[in-house]
Design an enzyme around this catalytic site. Sequence first.
Site, PDB file in Angstrom:
ATOM      1  N   HIS A  48     -23.542  23.565  39.341  1.00  0.00           N
ATOM      2  CA  HIS A  48     -23.502  22.805  38.088  1.00  0.00           C
ATOM      3  C   HIS A  48     -22.647  23.478  37.024  1.00  0.00           C
ATOM      4  O   HIS A  48     -22.365  22.873  35.987  1.00  0.00           O
ATOM      5  CB  HIS A  48     -24.917  22.484  37.591  1.00  0.00           C
ATOM      6  N   ASP A  51     -27.633  24.054  44.439  1.00  0.00           N
ATOM      7  CA  ASP A  51     -26.867  24.297  43.208  1.00  0.00           C
ATOM      8  C   ASP A  51     -26.168  25.658  43.333  1.00  0.00           C
ATOM      9  O   ASP A  51     -26.580  26.640  42.723  1.00  0.00           O
ATOM     10  CB  ASP A  51     -27.834  24.269  42.009  1.00  0.00           C
ATOM     11  N   SER A  71     -26.938  30.439  33.758  1.00  0.00           N
ATOM     12  CA  SER A  71     -26.752  29.690  35.000  1.00  0.00           C
ATOM     13  C   SER A  71     -25.704  30.316  35.893  1.00  0.00           C
ATOM     14  O   SER A  71     -24.668  30.782  35.424  1.00  0.00           O
ATOM     15  CB  SER A  71     -26.327  28.256  34.690  1.00  0.00           C
ATOM     16  N   GLY A  72     -25.970  30.303  37.177  1.00  0.00           N
ATOM     17  CA  GLY A  72     -25.035  30.871  38.144  1.00  0.00           C
ATOM     18  C   GLY A  72     -25.209  32.364  38.315  1.00  0.00           C
ATOM     19  O   GLY A  72     -24.696  32.952  39.252  1.00  0.00           O
TER      20      GLY A  72
HETATM   21  N1  ARG Z   1     -28.968  25.419  33.322  1.00  0.00           N
HETATM   22  C1  ARG Z   1     -28.911  26.597  32.534  1.00  0.00           C
HETATM   23  C2  ARG Z   1     -27.469  27.047  32.338  1.00  0.00           C
HETATM   24  O1  ARG Z   1     -26.574  26.256  32.547  1.00  0.00           O
HETATM   25  C3  ARG Z   1     -29.804  27.664  33.059  1.00  0.00           C
HETATM   26  C4  ARG Z   1     -31.202  27.301  32.840  1.00  0.00           C
HETATM   27  C5  ARG Z   1     -32.155  28.285  33.330  1.00  0.00           C
HETATM   28  N2  ARG Z   1     -33.379  27.980  32.642  1.00  0.00           N
HETATM   29  C6  ARG Z   1     -34.505  28.613  32.825  1.00  0.00           C
HETATM   30  N3  ARG Z   1     -35.499  28.277  32.060  1.00  0.00           N
HETATM   31  N4  ARG Z   1     -34.654  29.561  33.714  1.00  0.00           N
HETATM   32  O2  ARG Z   1     -27.210  28.093  31.829  1.00  0.00           O
END
Ligand code: ARG
Length: 258
Positions: free
Chosen positions: A68, A114, A208-209
């Site tokens: 993503h 993902d 993320s990632g």
């Molecule tokens: N989707 C988020 C990003 O793009 C990461 C989210 C992780 N959230 C969590 N509560 N662990 O950075």
Amino acid sequence: MLKRAVLLVGILLVVTAGAKPVVVGGTVASTTEAPWAIALNNTQSVSSSGRYCGAALVAPDKIVTAAHCMDEAVSTYYAVQGRANLEDDSVGQVSAISKAWVHPGYNTKDHRYDVAVLTLATPFVGVPVLPLETRARSDRRGAVPTVYGWGDTQGTGPDETLQKAAVPDLGDKACLAVKSYVSNGYAAATNVCAGYLAGGTDACQGDSGGPLVLNGRLLGVVSWGQGCAQPGKPGVYTEIAGAAKALLQQVRTAQQVR
Ligand code: ARG
């Protein structure tokens, strides 16, 4: 530019490059202890440092991130290694991305698989890499992996700075017990559920990632959660072992091409 994908029940899947940085409730990490921690920056980031997502170096020319995170043109991404404070560009090394492989099973409906493998235009030679954890049984309740990232701290730490936090593996049942997590696609075979049911410490937007590390191996990749560090809403990670075959193939291919 701020991009969002707001999921069912208001689960924020992607909020990239917010004003503040990463791991909530963590502590500062050095790039010596985490040389394989990669900031996957982007020229489209709202942050002047380019902060966008995290990644892990798994071969000299290969990084693993979240699928993503790959919502911009490949040419707008760059990997940064060895820079704990993203505002200090006097340290660390940078590489463009020459190729992006996004797991073919990734979709925005259930958010499974993902994960993505990117090839560095300029390999980070001599930097310790993080091997992939390919054994499914490593994802078990009671293990205590550590998450790393430059993402939002929600005021619990310095901005734009690499943070780490120990986040206990809660076991798949803990996330399967959260209704909104089931409807959002949480799957035992391909996800890791980690964090604290009491809240307070978690990955967050911008992480993320980034790597979830257990015993020196890449156990998971920061994927999603409902808010950050909320009670009863643990972090959800892509389980590397759940996509091991395809990932190993990608990593090896890249190594052979070099
Ligand atoms: N989707 C988020 C990003 O793009 C990461 C989210 C992780 N959230 C969590 N509560 N662990 O950075």
